[in-house]
Design an enzyme around this catalytic site. Structure first.
Site, PDB file in Angstrom:
ATOM      1  N   GLU A  85       1.011  30.556  30.474  1.00 12.40           N
ATOM      2  CA  GLU A  85      -0.389  29.906  30.291  1.00 12.40           C
ATOM      3  C   GLU A  85      -0.835  28.870  31.417  1.00 12.40           C
ATOM      4  O   GLU A  85      -1.582  28.740  31.872  1.00 12.40           O
ATOM      5  CB  GLU A  85      -0.414  28.936  28.863  1.00 12.40           C
ATOM      6  CG  GLU A  85      -0.206  30.190  27.649  1.00 12.40           C
ATOM      7  CD  GLU A  85      -0.279  29.396  26.468  1.00 12.40           C
ATOM      8  OE1 GLU A  85      -0.148  28.239  26.462  1.00 12.40           O
ATOM      9  OE2 GLU A  85      -0.270  30.085  25.155  1.00 12.40           O
ATOM     10  N   ASN A 138     -10.527  23.397  16.098  1.00 13.84           N
ATOM     11  CA  ASN A 138      -9.627  22.641  15.979  1.00 13.84           C
ATOM     12  C   ASN A 138      -8.966  21.917  16.988  1.00 13.84           C
ATOM     13  O   ASN A 138      -8.156  21.484  17.220  1.00 13.84           O
ATOM     14  CB  ASN A 138      -8.211  23.713  15.205  1.00 13.84           C
ATOM     15  CG  ASN A 138      -7.701  24.649  16.243  1.00 13.84           C
ATOM     16  OD1 ASN A 138      -8.254  24.741  17.217  1.00 13.84           O
ATOM     17  ND2 ASN A 138      -6.623  25.264  15.558  1.00 13.84           N
ATOM     18  N   TYR A 173      -6.073  34.796  25.125  1.00 12.55           N
ATOM     19  CA  TYR A 173      -5.601  35.046  23.605  1.00 12.55           C
ATOM     20  C   TYR A 173      -5.379  36.465  23.382  1.00 12.55           C
ATOM     21  O   TYR A 173      -5.454  36.931  22.306  1.00 12.55           O
ATOM     22  CB  TYR A 173      -6.567  34.526  22.723  1.00 12.55           C
ATOM     23  CG  TYR A 173      -6.583  32.818  22.674  1.00 12.55           C
ATOM     24  CD1 TYR A 173      -5.475  32.541  22.151  1.00 12.55           C
ATOM     25  CD2 TYR A 173      -7.645  32.122  22.890  1.00 12.55           C
ATOM     26  CE1 TYR A 173      -5.457  30.936  21.721  1.00 12.55           C
ATOM     27  CE2 TYR A 173      -7.777  30.844  22.664  1.00 12.55           C
ATOM     28  CZ  TYR A 173      -6.514  30.284  22.114  1.00 12.55           C
ATOM     29  OH  TYR A 173      -6.367  28.834  21.913  1.00 12.55           O
ATOM     30  N   ARG A 218       3.074  20.091  20.560  1.00 13.30           N
ATOM     31  CA  ARG A 218       2.862  20.807  19.075  1.00 13.30           C
ATOM     32  C   ARG A 218       2.787  19.637  17.840  1.00 13.30           C
ATOM     33  O   ARG A 218       1.964  19.943  17.182  1.00 13.30           O
ATOM     34  CB  ARG A 218       3.677  21.851  18.877  1.00 13.30           C
ATOM     35  CG  ARG A 218       3.849  22.756  20.015  1.00 13.30           C
ATOM     36  CD  ARG A 218       2.804  23.709  19.849  1.00 13.30           C
ATOM     37  NE  ARG A 218       2.790  24.538  18.617  1.00 13.30           N
ATOM     38  CZ  ARG A 218       1.942  25.589  18.404  1.00 13.30           C
ATOM     39  NH1 ARG A 218       0.976  26.012  19.323  1.00 13.30           N
ATOM     40  NH2 ARG A 218       1.886  26.179  17.187  1.00 13.30           N
ATOM     41  N   THR A 224      -2.168  23.933  12.522  1.00 10.76           N
ATOM     42  CA  THR A 224      -3.175  24.679  13.050  1.00 10.76           C
ATOM     43  C   THR A 224      -4.813  24.369  12.244  1.00 10.76           C
ATOM     44  O   THR A 224      -5.842  24.397  12.637  1.00 10.76           O
ATOM     45  CB  THR A 224      -3.035  26.178  12.892  1.00 10.76           C
ATOM     46  OG1 THR A 224      -1.726  26.434  13.765  1.00 10.76           O
ATOM     47  CG2 THR A 224      -4.284  27.041  13.780  1.00 10.76           C
ATOM     48  N   LYS A 249     -10.245  21.976  23.535  1.00 12.80           N
ATOM     49  CA  LYS A 249     -11.252  22.889  23.381  1.00 12.80           C
ATOM     50  C   LYS A 249     -12.821  22.722  23.360  1.00 12.80           C
ATOM     51  O   LYS A 249     -12.862  21.432  23.170  1.00 12.80           O
ATOM     52  CB  LYS A 249     -11.196  23.698  22.017  1.00 12.80           C
ATOM     53  CG  LYS A 249      -9.402  24.482  22.041  1.00 12.80           C
ATOM     54  CD  LYS A 249      -9.363  25.173  20.583  1.00 12.80           C
ATOM     55  CE  LYS A 249      -7.995  25.705  20.676  1.00 12.80           C
ATOM     56  NZ  LYS A 249      -7.770  26.515  19.608  1.00 12.80           N
ATOM     57  N   HIS A 282      -5.353  23.136  21.925  1.00 21.17           N
ATOM     58  CA  HIS A 282      -4.375  24.086  22.070  1.00 21.17           C
ATOM     59  C   HIS A 282      -3.132  23.436  22.840  1.00 21.17           C
ATOM     60  O   HIS A 282      -3.291  22.767  23.560  1.00 21.17           O
ATOM     61  CB  HIS A 282      -4.994  25.420  22.742  1.00 21.17           C
ATOM     62  CG  HIS A 282      -3.968  26.199  23.354  1.00 21.17           C
ATOM     63  ND1 HIS A 282      -3.286  27.348  22.587  1.00 21.17           N
ATOM     64  CD2 HIS A 282      -2.989  26.190  24.376  1.00 21.17           C
ATOM     65  CE1 HIS A 282      -2.395  27.894  23.236  1.00 21.17           C
ATOM     66  NE2 HIS A 282      -2.352  27.382  24.611  1.00 21.17           N
TER      67      HIS A 282
HETATM   68  P1  ATP Z   1      -3.169  27.244  19.461  1.00 17.27           P
HETATM   69  O1  ATP Z   1      -2.807  28.634  20.010  1.00 17.27           O
HETATM   70  O2  ATP Z   1      -4.823  27.157  19.660  1.00 17.27           O
HETATM   71  O3  ATP Z   1      -2.407  26.076  20.075  1.00 17.27           O
HETATM   72  P2  ATP Z   1      -1.839  27.534  17.068  1.00 17.27           P
HETATM   73  O4  ATP Z   1      -0.720  28.118  18.086  1.00 17.27           O
HETATM   74  O5  ATP Z   1      -1.792  26.465  16.262  1.00 17.27           O
HETATM   75  O6  ATP Z   1      -3.079  27.178  17.983  1.00 17.27           O
HETATM   76  P3  ATP Z   1      -2.284  30.429  16.695  1.00 17.27           P
HETATM   77  O7  ATP Z   1      -1.882  31.010  15.511  1.00 17.27           O
HETATM   78  O8  ATP Z   1      -1.902  30.738  18.005  1.00 17.27           O
HETATM   79  O9  ATP Z   1      -2.517  28.859  16.237  1.00 17.27           O
HETATM   80  O10 ATP Z   1      -3.944  30.634  16.736  1.00 17.27           O
HETATM   81  C1  ATP Z   1      -4.691  30.379  17.723  1.00 17.27           C
HETATM   82  C2  ATP Z   1      -5.893  29.664  17.492  1.00 17.27           C
HETATM   83  O11 ATP Z   1      -6.712  30.714  16.546  1.00 17.27           O
HETATM   84  C3  ATP Z   1      -5.760  28.563  16.605  1.00 17.27           C
HETATM   85  O12 ATP Z   1      -5.943  27.374  17.243  1.00 17.27           O
HETATM   86  C4  ATP Z   1      -7.166  28.594  15.694  1.00 17.27           C
HETATM   87  O13 ATP Z   1      -8.383  28.219  16.582  1.00 17.27           O
HETATM   88  C5  ATP Z   1      -7.298  30.335  15.449  1.00 17.27           C
HETATM   89  N1  ATP Z   1      -6.811  30.562  14.183  1.00 17.27           N
HETATM   90  C6  ATP Z   1      -5.722  30.710  14.055  1.00 17.27           C
HETATM   91  N2  ATP Z   1      -5.493  31.318  12.537  1.00 17.27           N
HETATM   92  C7  ATP Z   1      -6.739  31.264  12.110  1.00 17.27           C
HETATM   93  C8  ATP Z   1      -7.289  31.550  10.838  1.00 17.27           C
HETATM   94  N3  ATP Z   1      -6.527  31.897   9.798  1.00 17.27           N
HETATM   95  N4  ATP Z   1      -8.799  31.479  10.628  1.00 17.27           N
HETATM   96  C9  ATP Z   1      -9.410  30.918  11.699  1.00 17.27           C
HETATM   97  N5  ATP Z   1      -8.867  30.764  13.166  1.00 17.27           N
HETATM   98  C10 ATP Z   1      -7.623  30.717  13.138  1.00 17.27           C
HETATM   99 MG    MG Z   2      -0.747  29.659  19.424  1.00 17.40          MG
END
Ligand code: ATP
Ligand code: MG
Length: 134
Positions: A126, A112, A49, A85, A91, A9, A115
């Site tokens: 994706e 973070n 997203y 993962r 996350t 990212k 992805h």
């Molecule tokens: P990614 O999809 O980026 O790999 P993930 O699958 O671990 O991450 P998701 O639940 O899909 O998490 O959320 C997508 C992204 O949205 C996260 O990577 C994070 O950057 C952001 N995000 C998710 N939950 C939160 C939250 N509670 N507060 C702030 N940002 C969040």
């Molecule tokens: Mg995700």
């Protein structure tokens, strides 16, 4: 064999972590079979997203993902989705285990660092989203 989509990212690219993250990916035994650095438009980030539209963190997420260049990659390997993962970690970097990418390279749940696709269906969607000929 499985493929999965990885994104370094914009926060991690801006800090100069992209190369270190790629080395960690390869050290874990996953193969990087496609790679490109791009900057996402708002439309591209929102399309990617779409599942998170309406969630409280959605705007911050789209802002981060359009804030600068990012690195999208296709990873290949046995069980690539779950292995990547696991390599990324939780996350929330504060909950991620030492040695995971998010523990070592991320600063907050918003920024973070990486992805990774979360299941086979998302991986297909994706990978095709960024590499339509794959
Ligand atoms: P990614 O999809 O980026 O790999 P993930 O699958 O671990 O991450 P998701 O639940 O899909 O998490 O959320 C997508 C992204 O949205 C996260 O990577 C994070 O950057 C952001 N995000 C998710 N939950 C939160 C939250 N509670 N507060 C702030 N940002 C969040
Ligand atoms: Mg995700």
């Amino acid at each position: 064999m499985q493929t999965t989509l990885s994104i370094v990212k914009p926060d991690a690219v801006a800090k100069g972590y992209a190369e270190d993250i790629c080395l960690r990916i390869e050290d874990s035994g996953l193969k990087i079979i496609s790679k490109k650095q791009i900057k996402l438009s708002r439309d591209q980030a929102e399309g990617f997203y779409a599942e998170h539209k309406g969630k409280p963190f959605y705007e911050a997420l789209i802002n981060l993902m359009t804030s600068g260049p990012l690195l999208v990659q296709v990873l290949e390997g046995k069980e690539a989705i779950s292995r990547y993962r696991k390599l990324m970690g939780d996350t929330n970097p504060k909950k991620a285990s030492p040695g995971t990418l998010r523990h070592d390279f991320a600063e907050s749940i918003d920024a973070n660092a990486v992805h990774g696709s979360d299941c086979e269906e998302s991986a297909i969607r994706e990978v095709t989203y960024f590499f339509p000929n794959k």
